[in-house]
Design a protein around this motif. Structure first.
Motif, PDB file in Angstrom:
ATOM      1  N   SER A   1      49.741 -24.704  60.040  1.00 22.02           N
ATOM      2  CA  SER A   1      50.510 -25.945  59.984  1.00 22.02           C
ATOM      3  C   SER A   1      51.224 -26.097  58.651  1.00 22.02           C
ATOM      4  CB  SER A   1      49.590 -27.143  60.227  1.00 22.02           C
ATOM      5  OG  SER A   1      49.042 -27.070  61.520  1.00 22.02           O
ATOM      6  N   LYS A   2      51.038 -25.148  57.781  1.00 23.22           N
ATOM      7  CA  LYS A   2      51.783 -25.141  56.521  1.00 23.22           C
ATOM      8  C   LYS A   2      53.168 -24.549  56.804  1.00 23.22           C
ATOM      9  CE  LYS A   2      47.471 -24.668  54.059  1.00 23.22           C
ATOM     10  NZ  LYS A   2      46.726 -24.982  55.281  1.00 23.22           N
ATOM     11  N   PRO A   3      54.151 -24.883  55.989  1.00 20.69           N
ATOM     12  CA  PRO A   3      55.490 -24.343  56.234  1.00 20.69           C
ATOM     13  C   PRO A   3      55.485 -22.808  56.293  1.00 20.69           C
ATOM     14  CG  PRO A   3      55.596 -26.103  54.619  1.00 20.69           C
ATOM     15  CD  PRO A   3      54.130 -25.809  54.855  1.00 20.69           C
TER      16      PRO A   3
ATOM     17  N   ALA B   1      54.729 -24.081  60.302  1.00 23.99           N
ATOM     18  CA  ALA B   1      55.476 -25.320  60.496  1.00 23.99           C
ATOM     19  C   ALA B   1      56.872 -25.179  59.895  1.00 23.99           C
ATOM     20  CB  ALA B   1      54.731 -26.475  59.829  1.00 23.99           C
ATOM     21  N   THR B   2      57.714 -26.134  60.248  1.00 24.23           N
ATOM     22  CA  THR B   2      59.052 -26.190  59.681  1.00 24.23           C
ATOM     23  C   THR B   2      59.109 -27.337  58.674  1.00 24.23           C
ATOM     24  OG1 THR B   2      59.793 -27.641  61.458  1.00 24.23           O
ATOM     25  CG2 THR B   2      60.162 -25.281  61.758  1.00 24.23           C
ATOM     26  N   TYR B   3      60.054 -27.254  57.760  1.00 25.96           N
ATOM     27  CA  TYR B   3      60.214 -28.310  56.763  1.00 25.96           C
ATOM     28  C   TYR B   3      60.743 -29.600  57.370  1.00 25.96           C
ATOM     29  CZ  TYR B   3      59.388 -24.872  53.092  1.00 25.96           C
ATOM     30  OH  TYR B   3      58.813 -23.927  52.289  1.00 25.96           O
TER      31      TYR B   3
ATOM     32  N   ALA C   1      59.877 -30.974  60.166  1.00 25.33           N
ATOM     33  CA  ALA C   1      58.842 -31.583  61.018  1.00 25.33           C
ATOM     34  C   ALA C   1      59.078 -31.385  62.508  1.00 25.33           C
ATOM     35  CB  ALA C   1      58.660 -33.061  60.696  1.00 25.33           C
TER      36      ALA C   1
ATOM     37  N   ARG D   1      58.339 -28.689  64.002  1.00 22.35           N
ATOM     38  CA  ARG D   1      57.173 -27.908  64.401  1.00 22.35           C
ATOM     39  C   ARG D   1      56.110 -28.128  63.325  1.00 22.35           C
ATOM     40  NH1 ARG D   1      59.491 -23.103  64.783  1.00 22.35           N
ATOM     41  NH2 ARG D   1      58.845 -22.375  62.746  1.00 22.35           N
ATOM     42  N   GLU D   2      55.265 -29.126  63.549  1.00 21.40           N
ATOM     43  CA  GLU D   2      54.262 -29.423  62.537  1.00 21.40           C
ATOM     44  C   GLU D   2      52.846 -29.487  63.098  1.00 21.40           C
ATOM     45  OE1 GLU D   2      54.921 -33.143  60.581  1.00 21.40           O
ATOM     46  OE2 GLU D   2      55.120 -34.247  62.440  1.00 21.40           O
ATOM     47  N   LYS D   3      52.697 -29.867  64.375  1.00 14.00           N
ATOM     48  CA  LYS D   3      51.367 -29.925  64.971  1.00 14.00           C
ATOM     49  C   LYS D   3      50.879 -28.516  65.268  1.00 14.00           C
ATOM     50  CE  LYS D   3      52.012 -34.348  67.252  1.00 14.00           C
ATOM     51  NZ  LYS D   3      52.109 -35.022  68.554  1.00 14.00           N
TER      52      LYS D   3
END
Length: 126
Positions: A16-18, A41-43, A45, A47-49
């Motif tokens: 879940s980290k970038p 994840a993306t910066y 948000a 794709r964050e979960k």
């Protein structure tokens, strides 16, 4: 990790980290070579979960079929890892050297809790 690679296991990162930052950290510690793919994840948000990251990874590696996922296991240190993997019927092994609450991870369905890399290897290789 080299032992698992040598034995034919495919290792991936779903964090879940970038993604960009995760790749930089893995490169810095010369660990990128152990993983077939890194998904993060993306910066922005989008794709964050954890579920979103796992879906992204599965899409990247074209694993959709439940039969293909039957030999898959998530190694995680947070409840998000356990619940995210559960969304795809992927079992999760909880490790004690992370940030999560072990009791909560067990309550959410972690199939095992391991304290060392050797215990993790045994849990994977069984």
């Amino acid at each position: 990790m080299q032992k698992l690679n040598d034995e034919g296991y495919n290792l991936y990162v779903a964090t879940s980290k970038p993604e960009k930052t995760s790749l930089e950290v893995l490169d810095h510690f010369d660990m990128t070579k152990y993983f077939k793919e890194v998904a993060g994840a993306t910066y922005d948000a989008k794709r964050e979960k954890k579920e979103d990251v796992i879906r992204y990874l599965l899409d990247k590696i074209s694993l959709e079929d439940k039969d293909e996922l039957s030999d898959t296991v998530m190694i995680g240190d947070t409840t998000y890892d356990v619940t995210g993997a559960a969304e795809f019927n992927i079992p999760c092994i909880a490790v004690t050297w992370g940030f999560g609450d072990l009791e909560e991870m067990k309550d959410k369905g972690a199939i095992a809790v391991v304290n060392t890399m050797e215990e993790l290897y045994r849990a994977i290789a069984q």
